[in-house]
Structures are given as C-alpha cells and as structure tokens.
Design an enzyme around this catalytic site. Structure first.
Site, PDB file in Angstrom:
ATOM      1  CE  LYS A  40      -3.477   2.076   2.757  1.00  0.00           C
ATOM      2  NZ  LYS A  40      -3.540   2.315   4.164  1.00  0.00           N
ATOM      3  CB  ILE A 255       9.985   8.486   7.691  1.00  0.00           C
ATOM      4  CG1 ILE A 255       9.628   9.602   8.665  1.00  0.00           C
ATOM      5  CG2 ILE A 255      11.398   7.972   7.864  1.00  0.00           C
ATOM      6  CD1 ILE A 255       9.591   9.173  10.113  1.00  0.00           C
ATOM      7  CG  HIS A 256       4.186  10.573   6.893  1.00  0.00           C
ATOM      8  ND1 HIS A 256       3.339  11.485   6.313  1.00  0.00           N
ATOM      9  CD2 HIS A 256       3.389   9.653   7.494  1.00  0.00           C
ATOM     10  CE1 HIS A 256       2.085  11.143   6.562  1.00  0.00           C
ATOM     11  NE2 HIS A 256       2.086  10.025   7.280  1.00  0.00           N
ATOM     12  CG  ASP A 303      35.184  39.210  -2.045  1.00  0.00           C
ATOM     13  OD1 ASP A 303      34.249  38.414  -1.818  1.00  0.00           O
ATOM     14  OD2 ASP A 303      36.172  39.305  -1.296  1.00  0.00           O
TER      15      ASP A 303
HETATM   16  N1  COA Z   1       5.600   6.012   1.955  1.00  0.00           N
HETATM   17  C1  COA Z   1       4.416   5.912   1.303  1.00  0.00           C
HETATM   18  N2  COA Z   1       3.250   6.085   1.920  1.00  0.00           N
HETATM   19  C2  COA Z   1       3.256   6.320   3.238  1.00  0.00           C
HETATM   20  C3  COA Z   1       4.459   6.410   3.958  1.00  0.00           C
HETATM   21  C4  COA Z   1       5.669   6.240   3.271  1.00  0.00           C
HETATM   22  N3  COA Z   1       6.848   6.304   3.893  1.00  0.00           N
HETATM   23  N4  COA Z   1       4.173   6.686   5.251  1.00  0.00           N
HETATM   24  C5  COA Z   1       2.832   6.748   5.329  1.00  0.00           C
HETATM   25  N5  COA Z   1       2.271   6.532   4.132  1.00  0.00           N
HETATM   26  C6  COA Z   1       0.847   6.547   3.771  1.00  0.00           C
HETATM   27  C7  COA Z   1       0.006   5.637   4.661  1.00  0.00           C
HETATM   28  O1  COA Z   1      -0.036   4.337   4.141  1.00  0.00           O
HETATM   29  C8  COA Z   1      -1.336   6.335   4.601  1.00  0.00           C
HETATM   30  O2  COA Z   1      -1.958   6.012   3.399  1.00  0.00           O
HETATM   31  P1  COA Z   1      -3.572   6.066   3.240  1.00  0.00           P
HETATM   32  O3  COA Z   1      -3.994   7.462   3.521  1.00  0.00           O
HETATM   33  O4  COA Z   1      -3.816   5.651   1.829  1.00  0.00           O
HETATM   34  O5  COA Z   1      -4.102   5.093   4.271  1.00  0.00           O
HETATM   35  C9  COA Z   1      -0.958   7.823   4.542  1.00  0.00           C
HETATM   36  O6  COA Z   1       0.365   7.861   4.009  1.00  0.00           O
HETATM   37  C10 COA Z   1      -0.986   8.504   5.889  1.00  0.00           C
HETATM   38  O7  COA Z   1      -0.143   7.775   6.761  1.00  0.00           O
HETATM   39  P2  COA Z   1      -0.301   7.889   8.350  1.00  0.00           P
HETATM   40  O8  COA Z   1      -1.577   7.205   8.747  1.00  0.00           O
HETATM   41  O9  COA Z   1      -0.146   9.309   8.732  1.00  0.00           O
HETATM   42  O10 COA Z   1       0.953   7.126   8.858  1.00  0.00           O
HETATM   43  P3  COA Z   1       1.085   5.574   9.191  1.00  0.00           P
HETATM   44  O11 COA Z   1       0.651   5.378  10.617  1.00  0.00           O
HETATM   45  O12 COA Z   1       0.431   4.746   8.159  1.00  0.00           O
HETATM   46  O13 COA Z   1       2.654   5.367   9.094  1.00  0.00           O
HETATM   47  C11 COA Z   1       4.945   5.424   9.679  1.00  0.00           C
HETATM   48  C12 COA Z   1       3.564   6.037   9.935  1.00  0.00           C
HETATM   49  C13 COA Z   1       6.015   6.225  10.387  1.00  0.00           C
HETATM   50  C14 COA Z   1       4.941   3.976  10.212  1.00  0.00           C
HETATM   51  C15 COA Z   1       5.187   5.417   8.147  1.00  0.00           C
HETATM   52  O14 COA Z   1       5.168   6.766   7.729  1.00  0.00           O
HETATM   53  C16 COA Z   1       6.424   4.700   7.672  1.00  0.00           C
HETATM   54  O15 COA Z   1       6.442   3.486   7.614  1.00  0.00           O
HETATM   55  N6  COA Z   1       7.463   5.443   7.275  1.00  0.00           N
HETATM   56  C17 COA Z   1       8.674   4.875   6.764  1.00  0.00           C
HETATM   57  C18 COA Z   1       9.558   4.352   7.884  1.00  0.00           C
HETATM   58  C19 COA Z   1      10.874   3.855   7.399  1.00  0.00           C
HETATM   59  O16 COA Z   1      11.027   3.499   6.241  1.00  0.00           O
HETATM   60  N7  COA Z   1      11.897   3.848   8.271  1.00  0.00           N
HETATM   61  C20 COA Z   1      13.214   3.439   7.905  1.00  0.00           C
HETATM   62  C21 COA Z   1      14.071   4.599   7.464  1.00  0.00           C
HETATM   63  S1  COA Z   1      14.417   5.743   8.739  1.00  0.00           S
END
Ligand code: COA
Ligand code: MG
Length: 324
Positions: A40, A255-256, A303
């Site tokens: 997703k 990350i988001h 400069d």
């Molecule tokens: N990439 C793509 N989509 C993302 C995303 C990401 N990194 N982070 C969140 N989303 C999506 C969610 O799936 C959600 O989609 P939807 O509206 O279709 O349901 C939307 O964005 C909103 O997300 P939200 O509900 O605010 O966050 P979450 O609880 O689903 O996820 C995290 C929070 C931190 C777990 C998530 O952002 C994440 O996994 N980030 C990446 C972490 C990572 O890779 N860490 C390693 C490197 S430091």
C-alpha cells in the site's frame, strides 16, 4: 596498542579529487523511505511528488518481511520504473554488507529486466565493502549499466574512514558498474554507535553532520541530511531542514509523504535568494569589466567568494527548473 581505526586516523590523507567526474544534477531534496514490504505504501509513494523514492529493504522492514520486500521490488522492476508526470529518482536501499542479506537482495533485484536508478548501500564502514558490492553488481548485472551509489555513513568508524571510502568509490567508478552520487548521514545509527543521547537541538551530532557535508562536497557528491522522526511536526521539520540546507546539505531523508513539500522547499532557493543571486552576478560581471574586484551591492561587500555563492544558488535554481 592502537586499533586499526586509530592508526588510520594518524595516516596522512592525500586527497586528489581531480578524477571526480562532472555529474548532471539529480534532485534528491526529499529522499523518501518506503518499506518495500508494504504494497500500500509503495503504491502511494508513486502518487506523491517526492523527487527521490527509496524502496527500503533494510531497517524499515521487519526481519520476517525481508524476502517479501525484495520480491515486491522485483515485481515492480519486471514492469519497469513506474511512470510519473514529474521526474524522480528510483532508489533501492539494500541491506548492509555485514547483514548477510545483501547478496540475496541484489540477486533478486538486479536480475530484473529493468534496474533502479541508484542503490543506497547503508552502513558502509570499510573500503573493502565497496569491492564486495562491486563484485555483486558484476555478477548480477549482465548489461552495460551504471547505477548511482548513495553511501550511508552511520557510525563512528564510518566517519573515521569516510575520506578513504569516497576516494575508493571514486577510483572504482572508472571500472565498476556504480557511480558514487551522494553521502547520506544516518543519525540514529551514528548516535547509537557513539553512545550519544538525543536532544531537541541535535547538538550532539553537529560535528558528524558537518563532516559529512565537507567530505561529500570535496568529492563532488551530494550530502543528504538526517531524518526528522516526529513526522507530524512540520514546524520542527522546517527548522531542521532549513538548517541543513544553510549548512550545505543538498537534501534530507524523510519517512512520510506529509514531509515532502516542506523538505523540498527548504532545499530549493527562495525567490528572494534567486533575485539576490542574479543581481549579484550581473553586478559582479559589470564591476569585473571596470577592473573592480570588490564592490558594494545593497549595502554588502561583494567579491569572488560571494559571487561563487550566488552562482551556486543560480545553478541549483536552473537545475530544479529543468527537473520540473
Ligand atoms: N511512503 C508511502 N506512503 C506512506 C508512507 C511512506 N513512507 N508513510 C505513510 N504513508 C501513507 C500511509 O499508508 C497512509 O496512506 P492512506 O492514507 O492511503 O491510508 C498515509 O500515508 C498517511 O499515513 P499515516 O496514517 O499518517 O501514517 P502511518 O501510521 O500509516 O505510518 C509510519 C507512519 C512512520 C509507520 C510510516 O510513515 C512509515 O512506515 N514510514 C517509513 C519508515 C521507514 O522506512 N523507516 C526506515 C528509514 S528511517
Ligand atoms: Mg540507518
């Protein structure tokens, strides 16, 4: 008795960056991690405007999902890089050389009919890890290809060896299937490695962040700043991203999707900066013709070094315009 790392510190380091090739600018203002095991999130990532999408096989993926993560990337690369209106870079973060997972990651991913633009190799600490990495690329990539390489600098040892790592990467790029593109600072792993306690100001990692910038720039590489993990706090993100941009970082890990716009804006010149820079350049050329090296512009002395800063702003602005 000195350990090998301490001995390395005492060796004179002669750096010759003359072999560093000129590279076309690739925007990595927001390097967004997407856990590759999460279908997703992967689908969602390609609907965003992040200029660098990083499909992660490493620390954002649970141990029991490692196989799924690499299979998902393989499936995606069977069809080719997903099309998007705006240009972007497709990066895969594989597991580190020390992890024991990297060989399978690269075998599954790089034998696909299409390749990612770049590979991000995390936790690079020693130059011989580059040789192992290069051998894997030669084993799995059968066609003539050159992948970008993003090097993760994430520990005290890595910071100690970062100059040698860059030297080796640049030297190897002449004959290998990778081209070093950026150094990336992994703040959380780094703090764990030095035993630092995190603070709001991040003063405990100023030295490491600034060293990564200087070394990256000395080798004509991009420098990518730390993650801001409070992903809902856009005010705090803006402050940290703007600080990184002021210091010389070219982009930041995120990350988001909610972090994309603030971050990309922080690493783009503002219209006021562009106006200032173009004014300085015009005035500089005029004064040069008149034989004046230093002159006053809007109350400031200008400069050669100020002219170079103005040129940096214009170069970045032009490159971002082309990317759009
Ligand atoms: N990439 C793509 N989509 C993302 C995303 C990401 N990194 N982070 C969140 N989303 C999506 C969610 O799936 C959600 O989609 P939807 O509206 O279709 O349901 C939307 O964005 C909103 O997300 P939200 O509900 O605010 O966050 P979450 O609880 O689903 O996820 C995290 C929070 C931190 C777990 C998530 O952002 C994440 O996994 N980030 C990446 C972490 C990572 O890779 N860490 C390693 C490197 S430091
Ligand atoms: Mg890390």
């Amino acid at each position: 008795m000195l350990c090998n790392c301490a001995k390395a510190l005492l060796q004179p380091v002669l750096v010759n960056t003359s072999k560093t090739p000129f590279r076309k600018y690739t925007a990595r203002r927001a390097l967004m991690y997407v856990p590759a095991s999460d279908d997703k999130k992967v689908a969602k990532a390609f609907a965003t405007n992040a200029d660098c999408i990083t499909l992660d096989c490493e620390d954002g993926v649970a141990l029991n999902k490692k196989v799924q993560a690499r299979l998902n990337i393989r499936e995606l690369l069977e069809k080719g890089k997903p099309a998007r209106k705006r240009r972007y870079e497709l990066v895969v973060r594989v597991n580190s050389i020390a992890s024991g997972f990297i060989k399978d990651d690269l075998r599954v991913i790089l034998t696909a009919p299409h390749l990612p633009d770049s590979i991000y190799l995390p936790k690079v600490e020693q130059i011989d890890q580059l040789k192992i990495f290069s051998d894997y690329l030669n084993e799995y990539i059968k066609k003539n290809a050159k992948l970008g390489l993003i090097l993760g600098i994430e520990s005290a040892v890595a910071l100690l060896n970062v100059v040698d790592i860059c030297k080796e990467a640049v030297n190897m790029s002449e004959t290998s299937k990778f081209q070093p593109a950026a150094l990336l600072f992994g703040s959380d792993d780094y703090c764990a490695s030095i035993g630092a306690r995190r603070s709001e100001s991040s003063s405990e990692i100023i030295y490491a962040r600034q060293k990564v910038i200087s070394v990256a720039r000395a080798f004509n590489l991009q420098a990518i700043d730390m993650v801001y993990i409070k992903y809902q706090d856009l005010k705090g993100l803006k402050k940290q991203a703007e600080e990184g941009a002021r210091w010389g970082f070219t982009g930041k890990q995120i990350i988001h999707p909610g972090q994309i716009d603030v971050t990309q804006e922080a690493f783009s010149p503002t219209s006021a900066e562009i106006e200032w820079a173009s004014g300085v350049l015009k005035a500089f050329h005029k004064h040069q013709k008149e034989g004046e090296g230093a002159f006053a512009y809007k109350g400031n002395m200008i400069d050669m070094p100020t002219m170079k800063q103005a040129q940096n702003i214009m170069d970045l602005s032009n490159a971002i315009m082309i990317e759009k």
